[in-house]
Each structure stands twice: as structure tokens, then as C-alpha cells.
Design an enzyme around this catalytic site. Structure first.
Site, short mmCIF file in Angstrom:
data_model
loop_
_atom_site.label_atom_id
_atom_site.label_comp_id
_atom_site.label_asym_id
_atom_site.label_seq_id
_atom_site.Cartn_x
_atom_site.Cartn_y
_atom_site.Cartn_z
N ILE A 1 -14.28 -24.43 2.36
CA ILE A 1 -14.16 -25.06 3.56
C ILE A 1 -14.95 -24.19 4.57
O ILE A 1 -15.16 -23.03 4.30
CB ILE A 1 -12.99 -25.42 3.89
N SER B 1 4.53 2.41 7.80
CA SER B 1 4.34 1.21 6.93
C SER B 1 5.63 0.90 6.31
O SER B 1 6.12 1.64 5.58
CB SER B 1 3.09 1.65 6.10
N HIS C 1 0.93 -1.25 0.05
CA HIS C 1 0.05 0.03 0.07
C HIS C 1 0.98 1.15 -0.07
O HIS C 1 0.23 2.37 -0.34
CB HIS C 1 -1.01 0.07 1.28
N ASP D 1 0.09 -7.36 1.57
CA ASP D 1 0.38 -6.31 1.74
C ASP D 1 2.07 -6.00 1.53
O ASP D 1 2.50 -5.23 2.54
CB ASP D 1 -0.06 -5.57 2.67
#
Length: 496
Positions: free
Chosen positions: A290, A231, A123, A158
Site C-alpha cells: 500500500i 532504556s 535492545h 523494541d
């Protein structure tokens, strides 16, 4: 008598003095021990470690060209009588809505090889036209900035892998084993918080194996300060190894409140290796839908305890070719016990594409081993066109069972519900809102295709399955329910 009394008194005084000396010596030893513990508790400064690993931590600046749209977008609706007024206002203030503008974003990253490979968050660099990497100068060296290119990205974890071309070998850091990190271990976060430049924060591992939103999530929670701009930066252990990539925070105000999340290095390493080799991820694909096995489902299927992954559907793919069926409970995959669906999804995704693996399933009261050759998830996702949501339609009432109003499937109902001409089962036309069925998510328009892991087409079939379950001493009945083609198992109590 007096002489004897004095003698006893002297001996008693000597004993008291001896005891006082011993207590002083003991107190001194306790004090020395306390001082030693205090020194050890304070620990050493983190400065040497920070100085060692900081040259490999980088600041990342991205630039994106945004094509602006004409008109006062977002201020008044298009065609509004106020549109001309606001356009004139913007013109007077020198606003040129037709001109494209650049948007900048900040993040962090770290170098993992001397030839310039850099890891960050996807991102941070998504949709960027230009990526600049700024290296931590240190030792009075001038600031160095290099243009980076994207080698590959993975939205699911990410993670992004970048590459820069430097004039010489770069300082880099290595990944550690995130699985050995314990709650309470010291960690260091490095990066570029809020655009303030290189920064270090320290804390501990607060929790492990956190799941936020993705199928492959495995986050380390930490109280080391992480803010916007951190980040993509590294989370280090005390050996200077990267055990996480700082990705997200939990905060009501946008700033750090001591709840930050770093994607575990053992997940990141596998992704980075694939991005480095192929420029994309290549995850294994089993080809099943599942769900977790709940206690009431386990009881309804005769399992000793909840666990494993219950197959609710087997579309075209590796599992169907190998013979896996809806209703099978996967208990072991490639020699590893399956605890739940999350663990199975991660394990399958981390397994090599094309590998033949042994899958042990619980079926019809026993176990079977099936050999499955895995496909590639990315290929399956590209081929999957998705299914349209279908509206629920009311149908005529026929029978009330287990809090459900159920009708046999007719051609008219097939058409109303948008079902295939060969669809079979029982349609739920109404659900008692006070019933267990409603609490477990069953709704009007749902299609029951199996009961007790056998097909049902009539009300009689369903009643027969209920009676068989009661005779077997089971307290619940397992239903396979489809909504818009999406299947799931639900266990309903048979007790009145």
C-alpha cells in the site's frame, strides 16, 4: 455661603476616604488570590509518588561472551606487512586476542506482576548470555539481585518480556491508557541513567504519536531527562501508571537535550500480552502493498479528498483470496476509517489472526465491501524469501511522453531487465531531469504496467488513457510503476 462650602468639602473628603478604603480592600483580595494561585501553581512534591512506584523499577545488567579473533583486527588489513609488527606489540603488552571476553551493558525495566514478569527494551537484552535484575532497595533494605530469563521479544516495537523467580510477591506497577495523555501533562521517568543507579526525572508530554523508524511506532515525546541506561524504564503519569517505555533519545552528543521518546503503553500492552501467552508476537496480516493517497492521486482517481490506503500490489495471501485488487483504495477496515497507510498497518497488526473483517474500498468510481480473513504476518515474513535487486538497463528510444522516454516491452528488454517472460507494460528508458516525473522518483528501467488503472502494453494504450483522463476533466494521470518487481502508484500532471 461659607458654611455651605464647608459642608460640600466634608462630604467630598468622606467620599474620597470611602473610595480609598474600598481600593485597599480590593487590593487585599487580589493579593490573597495571587498567593492562593501561587501555592496551587507550585504543586505538591513528587516524592510520595516516587516512593510508591519506585520498588517496581529495576536496573538490568547484561553480560555477553564475545569470541575474539586472532590477529590485530581493525588495526591493519589482514596480510599486511605490518601485521606481524602489531601482533608482537600486542603480545608485549599482554593482549591475548585469542581469549574470549565479556561485554556488559546496562538498562532499566519495571515489574508488571507480583510473580515476577518484567518489561524492558529488546535492545537492552539482545544477544545477552546472562541477565541480572537489581531491585531498588528502599527503606534501608539490602540490595536484591535475581537472574532473569527471556520469555519473548519483539524487535518491531523494541520490547522484551523477562521473568524472575523471587522468594515472595514483588511490588509491581500497572499500565495506563496512553491515548488519554495530553501534550503538557506531567510525567516521571525512572531508571538507571549512565549506570549511576536508581534515578528519577520529571517533565511533561512534549508531543504525541511520534514515528521514528518502524511500522508500529507510536512514541510519546517527553522532556523528562532520559539518558543511556534509561532504556526499558517506565514513563509514569501522575497516577503512577505506566504510559510509556523509555526507548530512545534525540541528541547530538549522546546525552539528554530534552527530546526523549517512550513507546506508548497501548502498543506495549498488546505486545506484552502476546509475549506472555505465546512467547512471540502474532500480528494480523492483510497481504497487500500500500501507499498513501496524495492530492494529485485523489484527483486522478476521482476521489473527493486524499485519504485511505492505495493498494499497489496484491501478492498471494488473504487479500488476493478475498478479491482485493491493485488500484483499490481502502477507506475503512473493520469498521474504522482509514486515514493513511501508517494507521492501516497498525490496525491490521493489532487485529486478531484468523478474524474475518470487512474492508471497504473505493473501486471504479464506487465503493465495495470485501470480507477478508486475516493471516499471520510473522508466517508471511518467514515464507518471504525476498527479491533480488535488478539493475536498470537502457533501451531504445521510442516515444517522449510526460517527460519520459518510453519503449514497448520486448523479449530482449525482458531479459535485460530480468523480468519474467510473461511481464507486460512499457519500459522507461530515460527521464527528463527537469520533469515532474523525475521529481516524483521515476527512473530509467522502471516498468509502467497500468495507466488510469487499466493495463497498458503499447504507446497507443498510454496515449488513449491520457485522452480519456482529459475528457473526464482530470488534471492528472495515475500510473502503476514497478521497479525490481516492487510496485507503486505515481500521478503525473496532464497539463502542458
Amino acid at each position: 455661603m461659607q458654611a455651605k462650602a464647608r459642608s460640600v468639602s466634608v462630604r467630598w473628603d468622606e467620599r474620597i476616604e470611602w473610595m480609598r478604603v474600598m481600593w485597599l480592600a480590593f487590593a487585599g483580595m487580589l493579593l490573597l488570590l495571587a498567593q492562593t494561585v501561587a501555592v496551587q501553581a507550585r504543586g505538591e512534591s513528587l516524592a510520595p509518588l516516587a516512593e510508591k512506584i519506585s520498588p517496581a523499577v529495576v536496573n538490568i545488567t547484561t553480560s555477553t561472551l564475545i569470541e575474539s579473533q586472532a590477529g590485530p583486527q581493525g588495526i591493519v588489513p589482514e596480510g599486511s606487512p605490518f601485521e606481524d609488527f602489531f601482533r608482537e606489540f600486542q603480545d608485549r603488552n599482554g593482549d591475548d586476542d585469542d581469549a574470549p571476553r565479556r561485554s556488559n551493558a546496562l538498562g532499566s525495566g519495571f515489574v508488571i506482576s507480583e510473580d515476577g514478569f518484567i518489561v524492558t527494551n529488546n535492545h537492552v537484552i539482545a544477544e545477552a548470555d546472562e541477565i541480572l535484575v537489581e531491585f531498588f532497595p528502599g527503606d534501608g533494605q539490602p540490595k536484591q539481585e535475581l537472574v532473569a530469563k527471556v520469555i519473548g521479544t519483539d524487535e518491531k516495537t523494541d520490547i522484551a518480556l523477562l521473568k524472575v523467580e523471587a522468594s515472595g510477591p514483588l511490588k509491581y506497577v500497572t499500565f495506563g491508557d496512553s491515548d488519554v495523555a495530553r501534550v503538557g501533562d506531567w510525567v516521571i521517568a525512572m531508571g538507571n541513567p549512565l549506570g549511576q543507579g536508581f534515578s528519577v526525572s520529571a517533565g511533561i508530554v512534549s508531543a504525541r504519536n511520534r514515528e521514528l523508524s518502524g511500522s508500529y511506532d507510536d512514541y510519546i515525546q517527553t522532556d523528562a531527562a532520559i539518558n543511556r541506561g534509561n532504556s526499558g524504564g517506565p514513563l509514569f503519569n501522575m497516577d503512577g501508571e505506566v504510559i510509556g517505555v523509555n526507548t530512545a533519545i534525540l541528541s547530538p552528543n549522546g546525552g539528554s537535550i530534552g527530546i526523549g521518546f517512550s513507546m506508548a503503553s497501548n502498543v506495549v500492552v498488546k505486545v506484552v500480552d502476546q509475549l506472555r501467552e505465546f512467547g512471540e508476537t502474532r500480528r494480523g496480516w492483510l497481504g497487500v502493498r500500500i501507499q498513501d493517497v496524495t492530492p494529485d492521486m485523489a484527483e486522478a482517481m476521482g476521489l473527493e479528498k486524499p485519504g485511505g490506503a492505495l493498494i499497489s500490489d496484491v501478492p498471494e495471501g488473504p487479500a488476493k483470496e478475498a478479491g482485493l485488487k491493485a488500484g483499490d483504495v481502502i477507506t475503512s477496515f473493520d469498521g474504522v476509517e482509514v486515514e493513511d497507510t501508517r494507521g492501516l498497518v497498525r490496525q491490521v497488526g493489532e487485529t486478531e489472526v484468523g478474524k474475518s473483517v470487512r474492508v471497504i474500498v473505493h473501486r471504479d468510481g464506487g465503493t465495495q465491501t470485501v470480507l477478508v480473513t486475516l493471516g499471520r504476518r510473522e508466517d508471511a515474513e518467514r515464507a518471504d524469501s525476498g527479491e533480488q535487486e535488478r539493475e536498470e538497463a537502457p533501451v531504445d528510444e521510442d516515444a517522449d511522453i510526460l517527460g519520459l522516454t518510453i519503449s514497448p516491452l520486448t523479449d530482449t528488454l525482458r531479459e535485460d531487465l530480468g523480468l519474467d517472460a510473461d511481464a507486460e507494460g512499457l519500459v522507461i528508458s530515460d527521464v527528463d531531469q527537469a520533469s515532474e516525473a523525475y521529481a516524483k522518483g521515476l527512473r530509467a528501467g522502471d516498468l509502467i504496467t497500468e495507466a488510469g488503472q487499466q493495463k497498458v502494453e503499447t504507446i497507443g494504450d498510454l496515449e488513449e488513457r491520457m485522452e480519456e483522463s482529459r475528457e473526464a476533466g482530470r488534471k492528472s494521470l495515475l500510473l502503476l510503476v514497478r521497479r525490481g518487481g516492487d510496485p507503486r502508484f505515481v500521478a503525473l500532471s496532464l497539463e502542458e
